[in-house]
Motif scaffolding. Structure first.
Motif, short mmCIF file in Angstrom:
data_model
loop_
_atom_site.label_atom_id
_atom_site.label_comp_id
_atom_site.label_asym_id
_atom_site.label_seq_id
_atom_site.Cartn_x
_atom_site.Cartn_y
_atom_site.Cartn_z
N VAL A 1 0.79 -1.23 0.00
CA VAL A 1 0.00 0.00 0.00
C VAL A 1 0.83 1.29 0.00
O VAL A 1 0.30 2.36 -0.24
CB VAL A 1 -0.97 0.04 1.20
N CYS A 2 2.11 1.21 0.28
CA CYS A 2 2.94 2.42 0.38
C CYS A 2 3.38 2.89 -1.00
O CYS A 2 3.65 2.09 -1.90
CB CYS A 2 4.16 2.16 1.26
N ASP A 3 3.52 4.21 -1.15
CA ASP A 3 4.07 4.74 -2.40
C ASP A 3 5.56 5.01 -2.29
O ASP A 3 6.22 5.30 -3.28
CB ASP A 3 3.32 6.01 -2.84
N ARG A 4 6.11 4.92 -1.07
CA ARG A 4 7.56 5.00 -0.89
C ARG A 4 7.93 4.31 0.41
O ARG A 4 7.22 4.42 1.40
CB ARG A 4 8.05 6.45 -0.89
N GLU A 5 9.05 3.61 0.39
CA GLU A 5 9.54 2.89 1.55
C GLU A 5 10.57 3.74 2.28
O GLU A 5 11.36 4.46 1.65
CB GLU A 5 10.16 1.55 1.15
N LEU A 6 10.60 3.64 3.62
CA LEU A 6 11.48 4.45 4.43
C LEU A 6 12.54 3.64 5.17
O LEU A 6 13.36 4.21 5.89
CB LEU A 6 10.65 5.25 5.46
N GLY A 7 12.53 2.33 5.02
CA GLY A 7 13.53 1.52 5.68
C GLY A 7 13.01 0.85 6.93
O GLY A 7 11.80 0.68 7.12
N VAL A 8 13.93 0.49 7.83
CA VAL A 8 13.64 -0.30 9.02
C VAL A 8 14.03 0.47 10.27
O VAL A 8 15.09 1.09 10.31
CB VAL A 8 14.40 -1.65 8.97
N THR A 9 13.18 0.44 11.29
CA THR A 9 13.49 1.10 12.55
C THR A 9 14.48 0.28 13.36
O THR A 9 14.79 -0.86 13.02
CB THR A 9 12.21 1.30 13.40
N ASP A 10 14.96 0.86 14.46
CA ASP A 10 15.88 0.13 15.33
C ASP A 10 15.26 -1.14 15.89
O ASP A 10 15.96 -2.10 16.20
CB ASP A 10 16.33 1.03 16.49
N ALA A 11 13.94 -1.13 16.05
CA ALA A 11 13.23 -2.32 16.56
C ALA A 11 12.76 -3.25 15.43
O ALA A 11 11.96 -4.14 15.66
CB ALA A 11 12.03 -1.89 17.40
N LEU A 12 13.28 -3.01 14.21
CA LEU A 12 13.05 -3.87 13.04
C LEU A 12 11.66 -3.77 12.43
O LEU A 12 11.28 -4.62 11.61
CB LEU A 12 13.37 -5.34 13.39
N TRP A 13 10.89 -2.76 12.80
CA TRP A 13 9.64 -2.50 12.10
C TRP A 13 9.95 -1.83 10.76
O TRP A 13 10.78 -0.92 10.68
CB TRP A 13 8.73 -1.59 12.93
N ARG A 14 9.26 -2.28 9.72
CA ARG A 14 9.45 -1.70 8.38
C ARG A 14 8.49 -0.53 8.21
O ARG A 14 7.29 -0.66 8.51
CB ARG A 14 9.20 -2.76 7.31
N GLU A 15 8.98 0.58 7.69
CA GLU A 15 8.18 1.79 7.56
C GLU A 15 8.06 2.23 6.10
O GLU A 15 8.99 2.07 5.31
CB GLU A 15 8.79 2.93 8.37
N GLY A 16 6.90 2.78 5.79
CA GLY A 16 6.68 3.36 4.48
C GLY A 16 5.64 4.47 4.57
O GLY A 16 4.94 4.59 5.57
N ARG A 17 5.56 5.26 3.53
CA ARG A 17 4.58 6.33 3.47
C ARG A 17 3.56 6.06 2.37
O ARG A 17 3.88 5.55 1.29
CB ARG A 17 5.26 7.67 3.18
N ARG A 18 2.33 6.40 2.68
CA ARG A 18 1.25 6.39 1.71
C ARG A 18 0.64 7.79 1.78
O ARG A 18 -0.21 8.05 2.63
CB ARG A 18 0.22 5.32 2.04
#
Length: 250
Positions: free
Chosen positions: A85-102
Motif C-alpha cells: 500500500v505504500c508509495d515509498r519505503e522508508l527503511g527499518v526502525t531500530d526495533a526492526l519495524w518496516r516503515e513506508g509512506r502512503r
C-alpha cells in the motif's frame, strides 16, 4: 558454509537483542515476545471475525478518511493485506519495524515472519493517532498471549469488527461481539462487507446485536468494487465509495 556478516547486520542484531526481538529461521526460534503492555498512541483497532473479510481494507480506509497519523500492520508479510500500500519505503526502525509512506500516512509493518504467533510481536514504535490492523481474527486471538490480543479485548480501546454478509460470517460476528464487549459498555463498531447496498438479502436475517448497533449509527456497509476485488490493496487511491462508507467508524 555460513555467509559473512557485515557491520550493519551485526548492529541490527545487537539492537534486536537489546529490544528482546530475535531473528527467526526455519531452524531456530528464539523469542520476540512483545509483552502485555498496551502500545502508546493507539486510537482504534480493526479486527476481522474471519480471514479474508476485508479488515485490512477497512483499517486503511479509516486511517486515511479519519486523518490518522499512522497505520500498524502486525500480520506476517505472507498473510498481510497491506504489504503493497505504500508509495515509498522508508527503511527499518531500530526495533526492526518496516516503515513506508502512503501520502501523509505512515504505515509501520511488524517484523514477524510466516511462522510467528501474535504473542511474538514486539510493541510498535511510539506515536499518536494510530489505527491497528489486528492481523489475526478475533476468535483466533481469544486466549492468545501478547499485546495484540490484549488490545483487541481491552474494554477501553474502540474496536471495529469486520464481517462479510454471509450466514457463517454473521454467526462469527455475534460470537465476536460477545467476546470483545461482554458487558455492553465498550465503543464497538461494525463494518459489513459483501453487500451491494444497505439492503439485507432475504436469505439473511440481521442479527439483533447488529440491529442495535445500526440504530446507534455504529454500522457501516463497505461496497465491493471490481478494482479492489481484482488487484487487492496497492499504492493506488482507495475508491471514493469505500472512503465515504467508513465515515461513521472513525
Amino acid at each position: 558454509m555460513p555467509h559473512p556478516v557485515d557491520v550493519a547486520e551485526l548492529k541490527r542484531a545487537a539492537v534486536a537483542l537489546h529490544a528482546g526481538a530475535f531473528a527467526m529461521t526455519s531452524h531456530t526460534r528464539l523469542g520476540m515476545v512483545g509483552g502485555d503492555d498496551l502500545p502508546a498512541g493507539l486510537s482504534l483497532v480493526v479486527a476481522g471475525v474471519a480471514g479474508g473479510v476485508g479488515a485490512s481494507t477497512v483499517a486503511l480506509a479509516i486511517a486515511e478518511a479519519g486523518g490518522m497519523d499512522r497505520l500498524w500492520d502486525v500480520a506476517p508479510a505472507v498473510t498481510s493485506g497491506l504489504v503493497g500500500v505504500c508509495d515509498r519505503e522508508l527503511g527499518v526502525t531500530d526495533a526492526l519495524w518496516r516503515e513506508g509512506r502512503r501520502g501523509r500516512l505512515l504505515v509501520q509493518r511488524s517484523p514477524l515472519d510466516w511462522s510467528c504467533t501474535p504473542g511474538e510481536c514486539p510493541l510498535p514504535p511510539q506515536g499518536d493517532h494510530a489505527v491497528l490492523d489486528a492481523g489475526w481474527d478475533v476468535l483466533s486471538l481469544r486466549g492468545a498471549r501478547g499485546w495484540i490480543a490484549k488490545v483487541v479485548f481491552d474494554s477501553t480501546t474502540p474496536v471495529v469488527l469486520v464481517s462479510r454478509c454471509t450466514v457463517p460470517g454473521l454467526r462469527r460476528l455475534e460470537v465476536a461481539l460477545e467476546l470483545v464487549d461482554p458487558t455492553g459498555g465498550r465503543d464497538v463498531r461494525v463494518a459489513i462487507t459483501g453487500l451491494p447496498s444497505k439492503r439485507w438479502p432475504r436469505e439473511i436475517t440481521q442479527p439483533a446485536p447488529v440491529a442495535r448497533l445500526e440504530k446507534a449509527g455504529r454500522v457501516a456497509y463497505i461496497p465491493e468494487t471490481k478494482v479492489l476485488a481484482m488487484r487487492g490493496l496497492d499504492s493506488q487511491s482507495l475508491p471514493a465509495a469505500v472512503l465515504a462508507a467508513v465515515s461513521n467508524l472513525h
